[in-house]
Design a protein around this motif. Structure first.
Motif, PDB file in Angstrom:
ATOM      1  N   TRP A 318    -112.124 -21.645 -85.745  1.00 47.13           N
ATOM      2  CA  TRP A 318    -112.129 -20.211 -85.429  1.00 47.13           C
ATOM      3  C   TRP A 318    -111.429 -19.426 -86.538  1.00 47.13           C
ATOM      4  O   TRP A 318    -111.813 -18.285 -86.841  1.00 47.13           O
ATOM      5  CB  TRP A 318    -111.433 -19.944 -84.088  1.00 47.13           C
ATOM      6  CG  TRP A 318    -109.997 -20.392 -84.075  1.00 47.13           C
ATOM      7  CD1 TRP A 318    -109.516 -21.620 -83.714  1.00 47.13           C
ATOM      8  CD2 TRP A 318    -108.853 -19.623 -84.473  1.00 47.13           C
ATOM      9  NE1 TRP A 318    -108.154 -21.671 -83.864  1.00 47.13           N
ATOM     10  CE2 TRP A 318    -107.725 -20.463 -84.326  1.00 47.13           C
ATOM     11  CE3 TRP A 318    -108.676 -18.327 -84.934  1.00 47.13           C
ATOM     12  CZ2 TRP A 318    -106.424 -20.043 -84.625  1.00 47.13           C
ATOM     13  CZ3 TRP A 318    -107.385 -17.897 -85.237  1.00 47.13           C
ATOM     14  CH2 TRP A 318    -106.285 -18.758 -85.073  1.00 47.13           C
ATOM     15  N   SER A 364    -112.003 -21.242 -74.990  1.00 47.63           N
ATOM     16  CA  SER A 364    -111.225 -20.559 -76.015  1.00 47.63           C
ATOM     17  C   SER A 364    -111.798 -20.827 -77.402  1.00 47.63           C
ATOM     18  O   SER A 364    -112.602 -21.751 -77.606  1.00 47.63           O
ATOM     19  CB  SER A 364    -109.781 -21.059 -75.971  1.00 47.63           C
ATOM     20  OG  SER A 364    -109.732 -22.422 -76.418  1.00 47.63           O
ATOM     21  N   ASN A 400    -112.307 -12.267 -82.913  1.00 51.44           N
ATOM     22  CA  ASN A 400    -110.862 -12.208 -82.725  1.00 51.44           C
ATOM     23  C   ASN A 400    -110.144 -11.747 -83.988  1.00 51.44           C
ATOM     24  O   ASN A 400    -109.074 -11.129 -83.901  1.00 51.44           O
ATOM     25  CB  ASN A 400    -110.339 -13.563 -82.262  1.00 51.44           C
ATOM     26  CG  ASN A 400    -110.467 -13.734 -80.762  1.00 51.44           C
ATOM     27  OD1 ASN A 400    -109.758 -13.093 -79.993  1.00 51.44           O
ATOM     28  ND2 ASN A 400    -111.387 -14.586 -80.330  1.00 51.44           N
ATOM     29  N   HIS A 466    -105.862 -15.125 -76.477  1.00 58.27           N
ATOM     30  CA  HIS A 466    -107.134 -15.029 -77.188  1.00 58.27           C
ATOM     31  C   HIS A 466    -107.517 -16.261 -78.008  1.00 58.27           C
ATOM     32  O   HIS A 466    -108.689 -16.402 -78.373  1.00 58.27           O
ATOM     33  CB  HIS A 466    -107.113 -13.815 -78.111  1.00 58.27           C
ATOM     34  CG  HIS A 466    -106.885 -12.515 -77.405  1.00 58.27           C
ATOM     35  ND1 HIS A 466    -107.761 -12.027 -76.459  1.00 58.27           N
ATOM     36  CD2 HIS A 466    -105.877 -11.617 -77.498  1.00 58.27           C
ATOM     37  CE1 HIS A 466    -107.321 -10.876 -76.004  1.00 58.27           C
ATOM     38  NE2 HIS A 466    -106.171 -10.600 -76.608  1.00 58.27           N
ATOM     39  N   ILE A 467    -106.569 -17.144 -78.327  1.00 56.66           N
ATOM     40  CA  ILE A 467    -106.883 -18.280 -79.193  1.00 56.66           C
ATOM     41  C   ILE A 467    -106.892 -19.592 -78.416  1.00 56.66           C
ATOM     42  O   ILE A 467    -107.898 -20.315 -78.416  1.00 56.66           O
ATOM     43  CB  ILE A 467    -105.896 -18.367 -80.379  1.00 56.66           C
ATOM     44  CG1 ILE A 467    -105.930 -17.058 -81.175  1.00 56.66           C
ATOM     45  CG2 ILE A 467    -106.242 -19.562 -81.267  1.00 56.66           C
ATOM     46  CD1 ILE A 467    -107.300 -16.659 -81.699  1.00 56.66           C
ATOM     47  N   HIS A 470    -108.942 -17.568 -73.329  1.00 55.60           N
ATOM     48  CA  HIS A 470    -110.278 -17.042 -73.568  1.00 55.60           C
ATOM     49  C   HIS A 470    -110.480 -15.639 -72.985  1.00 55.60           C
ATOM     50  O   HIS A 470    -111.585 -15.267 -72.602  1.00 55.60           O
ATOM     51  CB  HIS A 470    -111.341 -18.001 -73.020  1.00 55.60           C
ATOM     52  CG  HIS A 470    -111.124 -18.421 -71.597  1.00 55.60           C
ATOM     53  ND1 HIS A 470    -111.504 -17.655 -70.527  1.00 55.60           N
ATOM     54  CD2 HIS A 470    -110.566 -19.555 -71.090  1.00 55.60           C
ATOM     55  CE1 HIS A 470    -111.197 -18.291 -69.410  1.00 55.60           C
ATOM     56  NE2 HIS A 470    -110.629 -19.448 -69.715  1.00 55.60           N
ATOM     57  N   PRO A 473    -110.965  -9.476 -75.993  1.00 59.67           N
ATOM     58  CA  PRO A 473    -110.315  -8.229 -76.399  1.00 59.67           C
ATOM     59  C   PRO A 473    -111.085  -7.023 -75.869  1.00 59.67           C
ATOM     60  O   PRO A 473    -112.293  -7.090 -75.631  1.00 59.67           O
ATOM     61  CB  PRO A 473    -110.370  -8.288 -77.932  1.00 59.67           C
ATOM     62  CG  PRO A 473    -110.577  -9.728 -78.266  1.00 59.67           C
ATOM     63  CD  PRO A 473    -111.395 -10.285 -77.146  1.00 59.67           C
TER      64      PRO A 473
END
Length: 606
Positions: A318, A364, A400, A466-467, A470, A473
């Protein structure tokens, strides 16, 4: 012990060590290029007694699935230093064991290759584009030895590679196997553009059918990308031999791809170097050059060193790929290669994919990264449900990165550029033996975010939410300070959901799984079911379907006749609004919002 005797023993020991590290010598020729074959010979010398294990790689740097390159190797032979035929056995699908040698093995084979991209080998009478793991065999236990590669070139061909040139013509050097395997090579009638940047040589070596003027323009645009990328990190990397090469193959038989390497990148596309084709190709240039920092030198510990015998899984794609994807488009905008409207379309793609992906709500970015061995050009014939369980680590990471950049700009008086520079300074600048001294872990990335934001609580929350979590945003809120709106792309239009339909006289067959939460999914309709009628009318083509849908509005319940594996039935389907969103400039953006947008998207080259 006598001083002379001692000196003699030391000299002998040094001599013996040198012999033990005799370079692996490769020769690659193309006597049957028209039929996509290369003849490869490898000389392994100063071997210890016992079987020599010769192997083809099963995976390739920058790719995370298995590709089993041995499948394209045949006519294998082995002799010793005197030409005596040696015994070859096949202990596993990827290699050969050679016994009975006298300390030297001359190993030869025919390689077939007809896919020109960043993963395989593409060979024909015009060129050879070689990914080295798909091309050269290696000896187990000899990975630390240097290598010399000699290309026997057809008339008029030249070599483009990050390998170091030797004094002998068409012969190149690699310090060890890791560097050799990371060194794609293009052979053909090269058109080269070279320039200096911060005391380093940048070269663009291209095979294409366009004009010299088109290539000149393309090179000028590439220079802008190089400068914008360097501005993010504050400097160019210290390229190992003082040179970085864009190895570009833009011939018609080429498959679209880009593959990052330490001091070069492999660029392949059938698109021309003009119009939209040039812009699309420059997108790959931008993405791959950013990798010279992020993933080549700023490297996750889970990928260092790369293992050619297995699929390489990482939790950090990611960041390695996704953040690079974000910057690939951003650099094009900063370099004024993309207009603002064109960049809005790129933002629309990434936001739309994120907010409409069932998988992004399940897993995630870390978990998506760990799926790479199953999806990164991996081949399988059984159906899967990835449309509902997966979103590419490129997309989820890029989405992200966008969110984090905006968060840092709005609430922490910094930006993602500062974060990338800090990661570079702590985990990228230090290199040793052509590899990073300090590969990073996820805790490292979180710690550095806390340092850059001056807020460790924010860094921890961002990673948890967020990492490793899941939660999506809120792009509507995040983009508003830049004077950008996130809105429905087709408000009020009814839909059955995102569908891949194949139309025939009897109806429309659903090619893949229906999306979780979509009207057809909720009605119990799935892949391979055939939509026969809607509102009692046959669905002969897409136009007929759209005409019927236009008679309704979201929330209407319509009868759909469908043939499933259980037979023909009629079900009631509740139509939903087309779920697509778009990112557009707000018509009433304030001066403050326009200034925010300019600071974000404007050039950083001083």
């Amino acid at each position: 012990m006598h001083k002379i005797a001692t000196s003699l023993l030391v000299a002998l020991a040094i001599s013996g060590a040198a012999l033990a590290q005799a370079p692996i010598q490769y020769s690659v020729a193309f006597p049957n290029a028209v039929h996509h074959e290369a003849q490869v010979t490898v000389v392994f010398s100063d071997l210890k007694p016992g079987p020599l294990q010769v192997r083809m790689a099963r995976s390739s740097p920058g790719r995370y699935a298995l590709h089993e390159f041995a499948k394209n190797v045949y006519a294998v032979k082995a002799t010793d230093s005197k030409g005596k035929t040696l015994t070859i056995s096949r202990p596993d699908p990827s290699g050969w064991d050679v016994t009975g040698h006298d300390g030297t093995v001359r190993f030869s084979y025919t390689l077939f290759g007809d896919r020109t991209d960043g993963t395989y080998a593409g060979i024909d009478e015009r060129h050879a584009h070689l990914n080295i793991p798909a091309t050269l065999a290696y000896g187990r236990g000899l990975e630390d030895r240097s290598a010399q590669v000699r290309f026997e070139l057809p008339t008029g061909w030249q070599v483009a590679t990050q390998l170091r040139p030797e004094t002998t013509a068409n012969t190149y050097f690699a310090p060890h196997l890791q560097y050799l395997m990371d060194s794609p090579t293009s052979l053909g009638v090269q058109q080269v553009r070279t320039w200096q940047e911060q005391g380093k040589t940048i070269e663009l070596a291209v095979l294409h059918e366009g004009t010299a003027a088109e290539l000149d323009t393309y090179a000028d645009q590439t220079k802008k990308i190089v400068r914008e990328a360097s501005a993010v990190f504050g400097e160019l990397p210290a390229f190992d031999f003082g040179r970085y090469t864009f190895i570009a193959n833009y011939l018609p038989q080429t498959s679209g791809d880009g593959m990052e390497h330490r001091n070069s990148t492999s660029l392949t596309s059938a698109r021309p170097l003009r119009g939209q084709g040039a812009i699309d190709n420059l997108g790959t240039v931008s993405h791959e050059f950013f990798h010279a920092w992020n993933v080549e030198r700023i490297r996750p510990k889970s990928l260092e060193p790369f293992d050619f015998d297995r699929a390489n899984q990482s939790e950090a794609l990611w960041f390695a790929e996704g953040f690079t994807m974000y910057y690939g488009d951003l650099l094009l905008r900063r370099a004024n290669i993309l207009t603002e409207d064109q960049y809005m379309k790129e933002l629309t793609t990434i936001v739309n994919s994120m907010v409409n992906s069932p998988g992004a709500r399940l897993y995630s970015p870390v978990q998506m990264s760990q799926q790479a061995p199953f999806v990164d050009a991996a081949a399988a014939i059984d159906p899967n449900n990835r449309v509902n369980t997966y979103l590419s680590y490129y997309t989820i990471g890029g989405a992200n990165a966008l969110a984090l950049d905006l968060m840092l700009r709005q609430k922490h008086q910094t930006d993602l550029d500062a974060y990338m520079r800090a990661v570079w300074q702590q985990h990228g600048q230090g290199q040793q033996n052509f590899a990073p001294q300090r590969p990073y872990t996820l805790p490292d990335l979180q710690r550095i975010l806390g340092e850059v934001a001056r807020d460790t609580a924010f860094a921890g929350q961002f990673f948890r939410t967020h990492i490793t979590g899941h939660e999506l945003p809120n792009y509507e809120e995040l983009l508003a300070p830049a004077g950008l709106l996130v809105r429905r792309a087709r408000p009020g239009q009814p839909s059955l959901g995102f569908l891949d339909l194949t139309f025939a006289p009897q109806g429309a067959t659903i090619a893949g799984s229906t999306l979780v939460g979509s009207p057809l999914y909720l009605a119990g309709i799935d892949r391979e079911d055939v939509l026969l009628k809607l509102d009692g009318k046959k669905l002969k083509d897409r136009e007929a379907l759209q005409k019927l849908l236009k008679k309704h509005k979201p929330g209407d319940v319509v009868p759909v006749e469908v043939r499933t594996r259980a037979g023909v039935r009629t079900v009631q389907v509740t139509l939903a609004e087309v779920p697509s969103v778009e990112v557009v400039p707000a018509p009433t953006a304030t001066p403050e919002q326009l200034a925010f947008r300019a600071a974000w998207l404007g050039s950083k080259v001083k």
